[in-house]
Design a protein around this motif. Structure first.
Motif, PDB file in Angstrom:
ATOM      1  N   LEU A   1     -28.291  -8.042 -40.830  1.00  0.00           N
ATOM      2  CA  LEU A   1     -27.942  -8.501 -39.495  1.00  0.00           C
ATOM      3  C   LEU A   1     -27.582  -9.973 -39.602  1.00  0.00           C
ATOM      4  CD1 LEU A   1     -27.856  -7.830 -36.437  1.00  0.00           C
ATOM      5  CD2 LEU A   1     -30.219  -8.578 -36.354  1.00  0.00           C
ATOM      6  N   LEU A   2     -26.371 -10.314 -39.137  1.00  0.00           N
ATOM      7  CA  LEU A   2     -25.893 -11.692 -39.202  1.00  0.00           C
ATOM      8  C   LEU A   2     -25.422 -12.138 -37.832  1.00  0.00           C
ATOM      9  CD1 LEU A   2     -23.547 -11.149 -42.260  1.00  0.00           C
ATOM     10  CD2 LEU A   2     -25.800 -12.205 -42.346  1.00  0.00           C
ATOM     11  N   ARG A   3     -25.568 -13.410 -37.542  1.00  0.00           N
ATOM     12  CA  ARG A   3     -24.993 -13.996 -36.334  1.00  0.00           C
ATOM     13  C   ARG A   3     -23.876 -14.931 -36.777  1.00  0.00           C
ATOM     14  NH1 ARG A   3     -27.195 -18.677 -32.750  1.00  0.00           N
ATOM     15  NH2 ARG A   3     -25.851 -18.487 -30.911  1.00  0.00           N
ATOM     16  N   MET A   4     -22.697 -14.766 -36.205  1.00  0.00           N
ATOM     17  CA  MET A   4     -21.559 -15.602 -36.541  1.00  0.00           C
ATOM     18  C   MET A   4     -21.195 -16.462 -35.336  1.00  0.00           C
ATOM     19  SD  MET A   4     -17.639 -14.511 -37.525  1.00  0.00           S
ATOM     20  CE  MET A   4     -17.127 -14.201 -35.837  1.00  0.00           C
ATOM     21  N   LEU A   5     -21.101 -17.764 -35.545  1.00  0.00           N
ATOM     22  CA  LEU A   5     -20.612 -18.699 -34.537  1.00  0.00           C
ATOM     23  C   LEU A   5     -19.463 -19.460 -35.164  1.00  0.00           C
ATOM     24  CD1 LEU A   5     -23.760 -20.374 -32.951  1.00  0.00           C
ATOM     25  CD2 LEU A   5     -22.050 -19.000 -31.770  1.00  0.00           C
ATOM     26  N   MET A   6     -18.295 -19.437 -34.528  1.00  0.00           N
ATOM     27  CA  MET A   6     -17.133 -20.159 -35.053  1.00  0.00           C
ATOM     28  C   MET A   6     -16.514 -20.988 -33.936  1.00  0.00           C
ATOM     29  SD  MET A   6     -15.115 -17.549 -37.581  1.00  0.00           S
ATOM     30  CE  MET A   6     -14.424 -18.860 -38.584  1.00  0.00           C
ATOM     31  N   SER A   7     -16.542 -22.302 -34.107  1.00  0.00           N
ATOM     32  CA  SER A   7     -15.883 -23.192 -33.162  1.00  0.00           C
ATOM     33  C   SER A   7     -14.383 -23.173 -33.401  1.00  0.00           C
ATOM     34  CB  SER A   7     -16.417 -24.622 -33.333  1.00  0.00           C
ATOM     35  OG  SER A   7     -17.780 -24.669 -32.993  1.00  0.00           O
ATOM     36  N   PRO A   8     -13.590 -23.603 -32.437  1.00  0.00           N
ATOM     37  CA  PRO A   8     -12.148 -23.671 -32.638  1.00  0.00           C
ATOM     38  C   PRO A   8     -11.808 -24.469 -33.906  1.00  0.00           C
ATOM     39  CG  PRO A   8     -12.655 -24.032 -30.334  1.00  0.00           C
ATOM     40  CD  PRO A   8     -13.963 -24.018 -31.076  1.00  0.00           C
ATOM     41  N   GLY A   9     -10.943 -23.904 -34.733  1.00  0.00           N
ATOM     42  CA  GLY A   9     -10.539 -24.559 -35.982  1.00  0.00           C
ATOM     43  C   GLY A   9     -11.425 -24.260 -37.167  1.00  0.00           C
ATOM     44  N   ASP A  10     -12.606 -23.685 -36.946  1.00  0.00           N
ATOM     45  CA  ASP A  10     -13.503 -23.342 -38.054  1.00  0.00           C
ATOM     46  C   ASP A  10     -12.920 -22.213 -38.894  1.00  0.00           C
ATOM     47  OD1 ASP A  10     -15.393 -25.191 -37.289  1.00  0.00           O
ATOM     48  OD2 ASP A  10     -16.879 -23.709 -36.614  1.00  0.00           O
ATOM     49  N   ALA A  11     -13.195 -22.281 -40.196  1.00  0.00           N
ATOM     50  CA  ALA A  11     -12.815 -21.214 -41.123  1.00  0.00           C
ATOM     51  C   ALA A  11     -13.991 -20.965 -42.053  1.00  0.00           C
ATOM     52  CB  ALA A  11     -11.582 -21.606 -41.925  1.00  0.00           C
ATOM     53  N   ASP A  12     -14.249 -19.715 -42.362  1.00  0.00           N
ATOM     54  CA  ASP A  12     -15.311 -19.417 -43.315  1.00  0.00           C
ATOM     55  C   ASP A  12     -14.718 -19.280 -44.716  1.00  0.00           C
ATOM     56  OD1 ASP A  12     -14.145 -16.868 -43.235  1.00  0.00           O
ATOM     57  OD2 ASP A  12     -15.826 -15.940 -42.182  1.00  0.00           O
ATOM     58  N   ALA A  13     -15.578 -19.172 -45.705  1.00  0.00           N
ATOM     59  CA  ALA A  13     -15.150 -18.985 -47.093  1.00  0.00           C
ATOM     60  C   ALA A  13     -14.841 -17.506 -47.313  1.00  0.00           C
ATOM     61  CB  ALA A  13     -16.265 -19.432 -48.046  1.00  0.00           C
ATOM     62  N   TRP A  14     -14.061 -17.218 -48.365  1.00  0.00           N
ATOM     63  CA  TRP A  14     -13.827 -15.821 -48.741  1.00  0.00           C
ATOM     64  C   TRP A  14     -15.172 -15.147 -48.912  1.00  0.00           C
ATOM     65  CZ3 TRP A  14      -9.822 -12.655 -48.836  1.00  0.00           C
ATOM     66  CH2 TRP A  14      -8.535 -13.208 -48.809  1.00  0.00           C
ATOM     67  N   HIS A  15     -15.301 -13.948 -48.396  1.00  0.00           N
ATOM     68  CA  HIS A  15     -16.550 -13.208 -48.542  1.00  0.00           C
ATOM     69  C   HIS A  15     -16.296 -11.712 -48.432  1.00  0.00           C
ATOM     70  CE1 HIS A  15     -16.060 -13.879 -44.217  1.00  0.00           C
ATOM     71  NE2 HIS A  15     -16.804 -12.789 -44.028  1.00  0.00           N
ATOM     72  N   ARG A  16     -17.322 -10.942 -48.770  1.00  0.00           N
ATOM     73  CA  ARG A  16     -17.217  -9.486 -48.769  1.00  0.00           C
ATOM     74  C   ARG A  16     -18.353  -8.902 -47.932  1.00  0.00           C
ATOM     75  NH1 ARG A  16     -14.750  -5.400 -50.732  1.00  0.00           N
ATOM     76  NH2 ARG A  16     -15.766  -3.500 -51.426  1.00  0.00           N
ATOM     77  N   HIS A  17     -18.033  -7.843 -47.214  1.00  0.00           N
ATOM     78  CA  HIS A  17     -19.031  -7.100 -46.451  1.00  0.00           C
ATOM     79  C   HIS A  17     -19.034  -5.650 -46.924  1.00  0.00           C
ATOM     80  CE1 HIS A  17     -19.685 -10.038 -43.201  1.00  0.00           C
ATOM     81  NE2 HIS A  17     -18.388 -10.282 -43.274  1.00  0.00           N
ATOM     82  N   PRO A  18     -20.208  -5.017 -46.927  1.00  0.00           N
ATOM     83  CA  PRO A  18     -20.233  -3.558 -47.040  1.00  0.00           C
ATOM     84  C   PRO A  18     -19.758  -3.014 -45.688  1.00  0.00           C
ATOM     85  CG  PRO A  18     -22.438  -4.375 -46.625  1.00  0.00           C
ATOM     86  CD  PRO A  18     -21.539  -5.589 -46.791  1.00  0.00           C
ATOM     87  N   GLU A  19     -19.829  -1.729 -45.493  1.00  0.00           N
ATOM     88  CA  GLU A  19     -19.478  -1.176 -44.190  1.00  0.00           C
ATOM     89  C   GLU A  19     -20.257  -1.930 -43.110  1.00  0.00           C
ATOM     90  OE1 GLU A  19     -19.505   3.138 -41.886  1.00  0.00           O
ATOM     91  OE2 GLU A  19     -20.118   3.019 -43.973  1.00  0.00           O
ATOM     92  N   GLU A  20     -19.576  -2.231 -42.000  1.00  0.00           N
ATOM     93  CA  GLU A  20     -20.208  -3.065 -40.977  1.00  0.00           C
ATOM     94  C   GLU A  20     -19.730  -2.686 -39.582  1.00  0.00           C
ATOM     95  OE1 GLU A  20     -18.898  -7.156 -41.324  1.00  0.00           O
ATOM     96  OE2 GLU A  20     -16.806  -6.569 -41.178  1.00  0.00           O
TER      97      GLU A  20
END
Length: 76
Positions: A1-20
């Protein structure tokens, strides 16, 4: 279980998820870069639920509002 918060202009790093499953508490406009080099832009509404098979990607908030989501990953 993850919480994602992204402000305008934010970018995350390359990443991988299992089925979600992703629940967008607050949606917005996202650019998603995929492994094959293509990208898609999505306007995600508040309350949207998205199911994804395993994948690798990078996400950028290209909108003007904070995006908030809960990510539930399938455990093996």
């Amino acid at each position: 279980l993850l919480r994602m918060l992204m402000s305008p202009g934010d970018a995350d790093a390359w990443h991988r998820h299992p089925e979600e499953v992703v629940y967008f508490i607050r949606g917005g406009k996202l650019r998603i870069l995929l492994e094959d080099g293509t990208s898609v832009e999505r306007e995600v509404p508040d309350g949207a639920v998205v199911h994804n098979q395993p994948w690798s990607h990078q996400v950028t908030n290209i909108g003007d509002s904070v995006v908030e989501a809960i990510v539930v990953e399938k455990m093996h």
